[in-house]
Design a protein around this motif. Structure first.
Motif, short mmCIF file in Angstrom:
data_model
loop_
_atom_site.label_atom_id
_atom_site.label_comp_id
_atom_site.label_asym_id
_atom_site.label_seq_id
_atom_site.Cartn_x
_atom_site.Cartn_y
_atom_site.Cartn_z
N THR A 183 -12.10 -6.53 2.70
CA THR A 183 -13.32 -6.01 3.32
C THR A 183 -14.58 -6.58 2.67
OG1 THR A 183 -12.20 -3.96 3.96
CG2 THR A 183 -14.60 -3.89 3.84
N ALA A 184 -14.54 -6.78 1.34
CA ALA A 184 -15.72 -7.24 0.61
C ALA A 184 -16.02 -8.72 0.82
CB ALA A 184 -15.55 -6.97 -0.89
N ALA A 185 -15.00 -9.50 1.15
CA ALA A 185 -15.19 -10.95 1.27
C ALA A 185 -15.85 -11.30 2.61
CB ALA A 185 -13.85 -11.66 1.14
N ARG A 186 -16.93 -12.05 2.55
CA ARG A 186 -17.62 -12.47 3.76
C ARG A 186 -16.85 -13.58 4.48
NH1 ARG A 186 -20.62 -11.12 8.06
NH2 ARG A 186 -21.94 -12.85 8.78
N ASN A 187 -16.29 -14.48 3.69
CA ASN A 187 -15.51 -15.60 4.22
C ASN A 187 -14.23 -15.75 3.40
OD1 ASN A 187 -17.48 -16.94 6.24
ND2 ASN A 187 -18.71 -16.73 4.38
N THR A 188 -13.26 -16.47 3.96
CA THR A 188 -11.98 -16.62 3.29
C THR A 188 -12.13 -17.25 1.92
OG1 THR A 188 -10.85 -16.80 5.42
CG2 THR A 188 -9.67 -17.60 3.49
N TYR A 189 -13.05 -18.21 1.78
CA TYR A 189 -13.20 -18.89 0.50
C TYR A 189 -13.79 -17.98 -0.58
CZ TYR A 189 -18.08 -19.68 1.96
OH TYR A 189 -19.38 -19.52 2.38
N HIS A 190 -14.27 -16.81 -0.20
CA HIS A 190 -14.75 -15.85 -1.20
C HIS A 190 -13.61 -15.08 -1.87
CE1 HIS A 190 -18.77 -15.85 1.15
NE2 HIS A 190 -18.93 -16.54 0.04
N LEU A 191 -12.42 -15.17 -1.30
CA LEU A 191 -11.28 -14.46 -1.88
C LEU A 191 -10.76 -15.20 -3.12
CD1 LEU A 191 -9.35 -13.64 1.40
CD2 LEU A 191 -10.42 -11.97 -0.11
N ASP A 192 -10.38 -14.43 -4.12
CA ASP A 192 -9.79 -14.98 -5.34
C ASP A 192 -8.39 -15.51 -5.00
OD1 ASP A 192 -8.76 -15.58 -7.80
OD2 ASP A 192 -8.83 -13.55 -8.59
N GLY A 193 -8.18 -16.79 -5.21
CA GLY A 193 -6.91 -17.40 -4.86
C GLY A 193 -5.90 -17.44 -5.98
N SER A 194 -6.08 -16.61 -7.00
CA SER A 194 -5.18 -16.66 -8.16
C SER A 194 -3.80 -16.09 -7.85
CB SER A 194 -5.79 -15.90 -9.34
OG SER A 194 -5.93 -14.52 -9.03
N ASN A 195 -3.72 -15.23 -6.82
CA ASN A 195 -2.44 -14.62 -6.42
C ASN A 195 -1.74 -13.95 -7.60
OD1 ASN A 195 -3.02 -15.72 -3.94
ND2 ASN A 195 -1.48 -17.34 -4.05
N GLU A 196 -2.51 -13.19 -8.38
CA GLU A 196 -1.95 -12.55 -9.57
C GLU A 196 -0.97 -11.45 -9.22
OE1 GLU A 196 -3.52 -10.33 -13.67
OE2 GLU A 196 -4.95 -10.93 -12.12
N PHE A 197 -1.21 -10.79 -8.09
CA PHE A 197 -0.34 -9.68 -7.69
C PHE A 197 0.13 -9.85 -6.25
CE2 PHE A 197 -3.27 -7.82 -10.84
CZ PHE A 197 -2.35 -7.42 -11.80
N THR A 198 1.25 -9.23 -5.95
CA THR A 198 1.72 -9.08 -4.57
C THR A 198 1.68 -7.60 -4.24
OG1 THR A 198 3.13 -11.04 -4.55
CG2 THR A 198 3.70 -9.26 -3.03
N TYR A 199 1.02 -7.26 -3.14
CA TYR A 199 0.89 -5.86 -2.72
C TYR A 199 1.82 -5.64 -1.53
CZ TYR A 199 -3.24 -6.17 -5.66
OH TYR A 199 -4.08 -6.37 -6.72
N LEU A 200 2.89 -4.91 -1.80
CA LEU A 200 3.87 -4.59 -0.76
C LEU A 200 3.47 -3.27 -0.12
CD1 LEU A 200 6.51 -4.87 0.81
CD2 LEU A 200 7.72 -3.97 -1.21
N ASN A 201 3.05 -3.33 1.13
CA ASN A 201 2.62 -2.14 1.86
C ASN A 201 3.80 -1.57 2.63
OD1 ASN A 201 -0.44 -2.31 1.45
ND2 ASN A 201 0.05 -4.36 2.24
N VAL A 202 4.14 -0.32 2.31
CA VAL A 202 5.23 0.40 2.97
C VAL A 202 4.59 1.60 3.67
CG1 VAL A 202 7.45 1.55 2.65
CG2 VAL A 202 6.79 -0.33 1.13
N ASP A 203 4.40 1.50 4.98
CA ASP A 203 3.50 2.41 5.67
C ASP A 203 4.17 3.29 6.72
OD1 ASP A 203 1.35 1.27 4.27
OD2 ASP A 203 1.11 -0.30 5.80
N TYR A 204 3.69 4.53 6.78
CA TYR A 204 4.01 5.41 7.91
C TYR A 204 3.54 4.75 9.20
CZ TYR A 204 3.41 9.40 11.10
OH TYR A 204 3.44 10.24 12.18
N GLY A 205 2.33 4.20 9.15
CA GLY A 205 1.79 3.52 10.32
C GLY A 205 0.32 3.21 10.15
N SER A 206 -0.23 2.51 11.12
CA SER A 206 -1.66 2.20 11.14
C SER A 206 -2.16 2.28 12.57
CB SER A 206 -1.92 0.81 10.55
OG SER A 206 -1.24 -0.19 11.30
N ARG A 207 -3.45 2.42 12.68
CA ARG A 207 -4.06 2.48 14.01
C ARG A 207 -3.96 1.12 14.70
NH1 ARG A 207 -10.03 4.57 15.91
NH2 ARG A 207 -10.51 2.85 17.33
N GLY A 208 -3.76 1.14 16.01
CA GLY A 208 -3.76 -0.11 16.76
C GLY A 208 -5.11 -0.80 16.68
N VAL A 209 -5.18 -2.04 17.10
CA VAL A 209 -6.42 -2.80 16.95
C VAL A 209 -7.40 -2.56 18.10
CG1 VAL A 209 -5.42 -4.55 15.50
CG2 VAL A 209 -5.36 -4.87 17.95
#
Length: 245
Positions: A183-209
Motif C-alpha cells: 500500500t505504501a509503495a507508489r511504484n513497483t521500484y519503490h518496493l524493497d527487493g531484498s526478499n528477506e521474508f516470505t509471507y504465507l497468507n492462510v485466509d478465511y477469505g477476502s472481498r472480491g475486487v
C-alpha cells in the motif's frame, strides 16, 4: 498472526474499511492443557488464546492450537465482531518464513478472487513466491488463490518444508511483501527487493475486487460483512522432509 487487510487494490480506493486500523492489543486469556495420547500419537498440547483488538469496539480474536508429537499443529482461527464494526477486506492468518522459502505447490484454483473464480480451474499448480507477485504499476494485493485445499512451500537451502492443509476450502497466497509495504509503495521500484521474508497468507477469505474504480462496487455475495456469519476456519500445519510422500 491474524490479518484483516490487503494491499489496497485500485478498486478499494473508494472504500473505508473500519478494520484497517485494528491491532492486536494483547491476550486477555491464555490457557494451555496437555493431554496424553493413545500411545501411538503421544501427548497433545492444546493452547487457547483470546486476544482483545484495539480500535474494534470490543471485537475479540481467538486462536486455538493443537500441537501433536509429530510436529503437526492444527489451528482454528475465530473472530467475534463487535456490532459497530463494518466489513473487512480480508480475514486470515499470516505465517512468516525465511525468504528462501520460494518454491510453491498448491491444490486449488489459479490466481483469482472470489468474484472472478469461475474462470480459474481447480488443479495441482507449481509456481514460485516471486511469480505469485504481479508488478502492477501501483503495487497492490496480488497472488491470491481461492478454493485452496492445501499449499506447500520449500526452500532450496533446507530439507524441511511446510505444508498447510485446509479443513474445507480457504484462500491462500505467498509473497515477499506485507500489505502495508504494498500500500505504501507508489511504484513497483519503490518496493524493497531484498526478499528477506516470505509471507504465507492462510485466509478465511477476502472481498472480491468488483469494479469500483470505474463502475459498480463488489456484489454483496462476495463481501465480508459484519452480518452475524461465523468467521471461523481450521487448517493444519505439517512440517515435512523433502522427498517424503
Amino acid at each position: 498472526s491474524v490479518n484483516f487487510v490487503r494491499g489496497t487494490i485500485s478498486n478499494d480506493n473508494y472504500e473505508n474499511y473500519t478494520w484497517n486500523n485494528v491491532k492486536l492489543s494483547g491476550a486477555s486469556s491464555f490457557d494451555v492443557s496437555i493431554e496424553n495420547g493413545d500411545g501411538s500419537s503421544g501427548s497433545v498440547i492444546k493452547i487457547n488464546v483470546v486476544q482483545e483488538l484495539s480500535s474494534s469496539g470490543g471485537s475479540k480474536q481467538t486462536m486455538r492450537y493443537t500441537v501433536y508429537s509429530s510436529g503437526e499443529i492444527t489451528v482454528t482461527s475465530s473472530l467475534q465482531m463487535a456490532p459497530t464494526m463494518g466489513e473487512m477486506a480480508k480475514y486470515g492468518n499470516v505465517i512468516v518464513l525465511p525468504g528462501a522459502y520460494e518454491n510453491v505447490v498448491y491444490y486449488g484454483q489459479g490466481e483469482n478472487y472470489n468474484d472472478r473464480s469461475r474462470g480459474a480451474m481447480v488443479g495441482l499448480y507449481t509456481t514460485t513466491v516471486s511469480d505469485m507477485f504481479y508488478p502492477y504499476c501501483n503495487p497492490q494485493d496480488t497472488g491470491n488463490r481461492t478454493g485452496v485445499r492445501y499449499i506447500a512451500l520449500t526452500s532450496d537451502s533446507s530439507d524441511i518444508g511446510i505444508l498447510v492443509v485446509a479443513e474445507g476450502l480457504i484462500e491462500a497466497s505467498a509473497i515477499h511483501y506485507t500489505p502495508a509495504e504494498l500500500t505504501a509503495a507508489r511504484n513497483t521500484y519503490h518496493l524493497d527487493g531484498s526478499n528477506e521474508f516470505t509471507y504465507l497468507n492462510v485466509d478465511y477469505g477476502s472481498r472480491g475486487v468488483g469494479s469500483g474504480s470505474c463502475g459498480p462496487a463488489t456484489l454483496p455475495q462476495y463481501r465480508l460483512y459484519n452480518d452475524g456469519r461465523d468467521y471461523t476456519y481450521t487448517y493444519t500445519i505439517v512440517p515435512f522432509e523433502k522427498g517424503d510422500d
